[in-house]
Scaffold this active site. Sequence first.
Site, short mmCIF file in Angstrom:
data_model
loop_
_atom_site.label_atom_id
_atom_site.label_comp_id
_atom_site.label_asym_id
_atom_site.label_seq_id
_atom_site.Cartn_x
_atom_site.Cartn_y
_atom_site.Cartn_z
N ASP A 71 0.82 -1.21 0.00
CA ASP A 71 0.00 0.00 0.00
C ASP A 71 0.85 1.25 0.00
O ASP A 71 0.58 2.20 -0.75
CB ASP A 71 -0.92 0.01 1.22
CG ASP A 71 -1.78 -1.22 1.26
OD1 ASP A 71 -2.41 -1.47 2.29
OD2 ASP A 71 -1.82 -1.95 0.26
N LYS A 89 -8.81 -3.52 10.10
CA LYS A 89 -7.73 -4.49 10.34
C LYS A 89 -7.14 -4.42 11.74
O LYS A 89 -6.89 -5.44 12.35
CB LYS A 89 -6.61 -4.24 9.33
CG LYS A 89 -6.34 -5.40 8.44
CD LYS A 89 -5.16 -5.20 7.55
CE LYS A 89 -4.60 -3.81 7.49
NZ LYS A 89 -5.56 -2.81 7.04
P1 NG1 Z 1 -5.46 -3.08 3.26
O1 NG1 Z 1 -6.01 -3.66 4.51
O2 NG1 Z 1 -6.39 -3.17 2.13
O3 NG1 Z 1 -4.94 -1.69 3.50
C1 NG1 Z 1 -3.56 -4.95 3.71
C2 NG1 Z 1 -2.07 -4.66 3.89
C3 NG1 Z 1 -1.27 -4.91 2.61
C4 NG1 Z 1 -1.58 -6.28 2.01
C5 NG1 Z 1 -3.11 -6.42 1.88
C6 NG1 Z 1 -3.47 -7.80 1.35
C7 NG1 Z 1 -1.78 -2.90 5.55
C8 NG1 Z 1 -1.59 -1.44 5.78
N1 NG1 Z 1 -1.93 -3.26 4.25
O4 NG1 Z 1 -4.13 -3.97 2.84
O5 NG1 Z 1 0.14 -4.86 2.96
O6 NG1 Z 1 -1.03 -7.31 2.80
O7 NG1 Z 1 -3.76 -6.24 3.13
O8 NG1 Z 1 -2.90 -8.03 0.11
O9 NG1 Z 1 -1.81 -3.72 6.44
MG MG Z 2 -5.23 -0.19 5.23
#
Ligand code: NG1
Ligand code: MG
Length: 507
Positions: free
Chosen positions: A194, A242
């Site tokens: 990201d 998350k």
């Molecule tokens: P999201 O939760 O969509 O920001 C997270 C992780 C990424 C990657 C994706 C799954 C964070 C900030 N980002 O993305 O590194 O692992 O899940 O591909 O945790």
């Molecule tokens: Mg995120």
Amino acid sequence: MSAPVDGASSERHQRLLRSFKARFGVDASFVARSPGRVNIIGEHIDYCGFSVLPMAVDRDVLIAVAAKSVAADSAHAPTVVLTNIDPEKYHDATFEYTKDSIVDIDATKHAWHNYFKCGYKGILEDIGKVPPHLEIMIDGNVPAGAGLSSSSAFVCASALSVAYACGVTPNKRDLTETAIRAERYSGVQTGGMDQSISIMATPSSALLIDFYPSLNATPVLIPPHTRPYKFVVANSLVTSEKHVTAARNYNLRVLETRLAARLLGAWVSAGSADDSVAVPRAKTLREVLDLFLDSQATGLAAGFNGARVGSRAEFINGLRNLEAVAELVFKDGVYGCDDAVTALQEKYKGEYAAGWVDVEKEFCAGIGGVYLDGGLDLKKRVRHVLSEARRVLEFVEVCGGSGEADVLDSLGSLMNASQKSCSQDFNCSCPELDELTALCLASGAVGSRLTGAGWGGCTVSLVPEELVEDFIAKVVEGYYAKHGHDVKDVGDWIFATIPGSGALIFE
Ligand code: NG1
Ligand code: MG
């Protein structure tokens, strides 16, 4: 202050500047911005060391800043006054810089400004400067918890704004490395996708982001010349925060894949002819793969014609072979080379297994506690990770093809296979995402999958351009109206997007 490039953001820009002046009585000296992202393919493999293919969207976090220097003789520490364009929803916060820890972040208590503090702490550790007083106003329009990386857009824009306020303009790679490390202060053992796309995105193309052997980004043009298309984002409206669910979802998957890499690596090395060889502790599945491809020691490695990976095709074959080996090693729950998992599962079953850290500190670094009550299913997790890593490379191969053939269907079927693997092997989908992706395919998309961590959030669909309008109408009817959502906000939930630019400073 130079106006930004396109109409929409300049109106929003001006609104932010007006609100800043009304709140602080002075003009902002600059505005930092960093966008959210859609991951086209390559889910839950960045923290396993495999390459991913995201693109930036036109939703971003804007941060207006005024800096006031701290008088040299002042007894006061530099302060930060944090405000938001929507003060009712996001209350003001003030904090002070402290010499020893810069700023403390309580990862167990989520607050909207934690992400600013992550960026502030991370960048000041790396540039080693004492910051001026900062007056800040934030306007983010990346929907939170929607899998569009609102958190990373926030951390990246924060780190960039603090660096700039200290008179430092870091290069994109350094800023990305800082932002990846900094976001982990929020309590999530994030991969690097990201932050990489948010900072390094270039307009009109996706980025193939490699993490191994070091961070690298290659623009990938998704071929428009076969049939014009759009990527359409549709939000399931299931919010998945998350940092709240990490102990049962995200962080648990990080642990499972790290454990799997450890066991696969040990298993491969255990087969080495020379038993005196110390078992190298593989940290990521990608390193396990290299172990296979490098090692002449085991018969299995010979199956990968042992050559060092030369071409993508060889690497893809290596992944295919490793998938077959993983099926063997993790069959029926017998872990082949190490019953550590069974012992741990018994010992920590049902509890908040913070106890992992007494297993091996370096092994669990940064994971924090996880709940093992759902059990560990390494075979399915590894099958997802290795097949997903292969799908990313196949997607890039198809994009790089000669271009005569109509490739949209090939790209779409790779996306559909990704969704199936996320849902059935990695268990990071949810009923709403399964329903929404199926509806998208029935409404004209050639490919549709969850994007981001999953367990809720958004889907991304590949739709031939001539069908986009009809597609959106069908999804609004078949999902949002059907589930009783007030469709007046639908523009925020389902929208066509094109690859946008990355982090910027507007002066
Ligand atoms: P999201 O939760 O969509 O920001 C997270 C992780 C990424 C990657 C994706 C799954 C964070 C900030 N980002 O993305 O590194 O692992 O899940 O591909 O945790
Ligand atoms: Mg995120």
